[in-house]
Design an enzyme around this catalytic site. Structure first.
Site: not given
Ligand code: AMP
Ligand code: MG
Length: 492
Positions: A89, A91-92, A112, A124-125, A176, A252
């Protein structure tokens, strides 16, 4: 006074309740515009003068929700490096809302780095400046290179310091734009929960939004699978033609629309090497340059699994048979698209039996000769016109490419079309400027020190990658020898 810069029409929020959590961005101390994409804003029918402002920065930081927005965190699952996570989901990130652009296309506006959400798990989002600018540079370059991709509308600084591996870093948010944020992982989320009703709702939504020609057809779910397969095949072929390595092709990070998404540890190859891997976390080379078509097919098989109950609710064997047939068709579709693109790169108008061998032989010579992928292809328009010197000079031992050039020239002699038209067409297929790793790094380093000029210059150069311009020679070169092997990190 209300500020309503967007004419939002939020179908995802309205039609897919239960597929997301309504959420708000975190407040931040000092939102400040770092870069606003005026050209894209115009395409979206937005008022750039109103948004390239402090008020715009507050919106794109997630600090203030504009009128008509229905910000939400989308639910999705995904296979990350082959292992399944039933809940990832946003997450940030947040989907702010949807707008209709000047061509009548529906586009998501998404943030993002806008703070924690119910999907944040341990994170940390947040996002930090370097990766945000990296996604800006590379996403916009991909667009200019003609690749289907999400776009960067704005990069804003939040005024926070965010703790990362190398210490505190300036907080930032990327606004984005995407055809949608539906992913293979979105389907996996509901399939993993056995929610067939919701899956059908999702598939029908995806069809209406991205493949409307399939709407209402009895075999539309198989049609959806085939259509996504074809768009992904075209997308991966485009990546391969440019030497692009996505780096984190988790399910994802694979869209239903066929756009490239999530520029984290991606990079372009300099010398041709099918085993090229840049990401620090891809120790096994799962997402290596040459593996990308295979991984795309693997990801599509995961999508297929989620659609079985929709393809044939009464006979699972039949559903598996139909879905397998669609997935097994990937290599053929991919190869065909790849070869068509290679013909453009080589300036071949007609098609001959031996064109695949000719293409593969070139890649093999490049690999042996450690030659620069982008520069060799660009030089071929000169070679096609009779001047081999540019191509030869790109090999340590120029004689390595001579036999190939001879075969190439013989092939061209049998091809219709004028040499001039051919050279011009080739220069529209083979870029001079790509986001070279060392140039991207230099721009990000300067930006970290407060100097955005190299970033701005690089973005400007990459906006027109096919036109060679005087004074920009340095942007067309491969990495200097001292640059060493390049490692990228996930944009967290
Ligand atoms: P990504 O590698 O950016 O495709 O992210 C994979 C998953 O990790 C997704 O669910 C993101 O929302 C979550 N995610 C990545 N970085 C963060 C962050 N700093 N805080 C919270 N969730 C994150
Ligand atoms: Mg991603």
């Amino acid at each position: 006074m209300s500020f309503a810069p967007f004419a939002f029409d939020n179908t995802y929020a309205r039609e897919l309740e239960g597929f997301y959590v309504p959420w708000k961005g975190a407040e931040v101390p000092a939102p400040r515009m770092i870069r606003f994409n005026r050209e894209l804003a115009a395409d979206l029918g937005l008022d750039a003068d109103a948004l390239d402002t402090e008020a715009g920065a507050a919106i794109f930081a997630g600090h203030v929700a504009p009128e008509g927005a229905s910000p939400l965190a989308m639910a999705y699952a995904g296979h990350q490096f082959g292992g399944f996570s039933p809940q990832l989901g946003d997450g940030r990130a947040l989907l702010l809302g949807e707008v209709i652009d000047t061509r009548g296309e529906r586009r998501d506006i998404h943030l993002k780095g806008s703070g924690r959400t119910p999907f944040s798990r341990g994170g940390d989002g947040k996002a930090v400046l370097g990766p945000v600018l990296r996604e800006y540079i590379i996403g916009e370059a991909m667009h200019a290179l003609g690749v289907a991709t999400t776009r960067a509308l704005a990069a804003v600084a939040t005024g926070e310091r965010i703790l990362r591996q190398d210490g505190p870093a300036p907080g930032a948010v990327l606004a984005r734009v995407a055809a949608s944020h539906l992913r293979v992982g979105t389907f996996q989320y509901f399939a993993a929960r056995g929610e067939t009703g919701r899956l059908r709702q999702l598939a029908d939504y995806a069809i209406a939004r991205h493949y409307p020609e399939l709407a209402g057809q009895p075999d539309r779910y198989l049609g959806l699978l085939r259509a996504v397969r074809d768009r992904q095949a075209a997308l991966i072929a485009a990546w391969m033609h440019l030497g692009f390595v996505h780096g984190v092709m988790n399910t994802d990070n694979m869209t239903i629309s066929g756009e490239t998404i999530d520029y984290g540890p991606c990079a372009f190859i300099d010398t041709y090497d099918p085993a090229a891997v840049f990401s620090s976390i891809d120790a096994q080379g799962r997402y290596a340059y040459g593996n990308q078509p295979k991984i795309a097919q693997w990801n599509l098989a995961r999508l297929a699994e989620t659609l079985l109950d929709l393809i044939n609710p009464d006979d699972s064997e039949d559903a598996v048979r139909q879905a397998s047939e669609a997935i097994n068709g990937f290599p053929l579709v991919y190869e065909r698209t790849w070869l068509a693109g290679l013909r453009l790169k080589l300036g071949l108008d007609g098609a001959e039996e031996g064109d695949r061998e000719l293409s593969e032989a070139l890649l093999a010579v490049m690999e042996n000769g450690q030659a620069d992928f982008t520069r060799v292809f660009r030089s071929l328009s000169s070679a096609a016109s009779g001047d081999m010197s540019k191509t030869r000079a790109l090999f340590d031992d120029p004689s390595q490419i001579d036999a190939w050039l001879e075969g190439y020239r013989a092939r061209l002699a049998r091809d219709p079309g004028s040499a001039e038209d051919r050279a011009a067409a080739m220069n529209r297929a083979n870029p001079v400027y790509i986001p070279r790793n060392h140039m991207v790094e230099a721009a990000l380093q300067s930006a970290a020190g407060g100097d955005l000029a190299p970033f701005e210059r690089l973005v400007g150069v990459l906006a027109d990658p096919f036109t060679e311009r005087a004074g920009l020679e340095v942007y067309a070169l491969g990495a200097p020898t001292g640059f060493g092997p390049y490692t990228t990190f996930c944009g967290t």
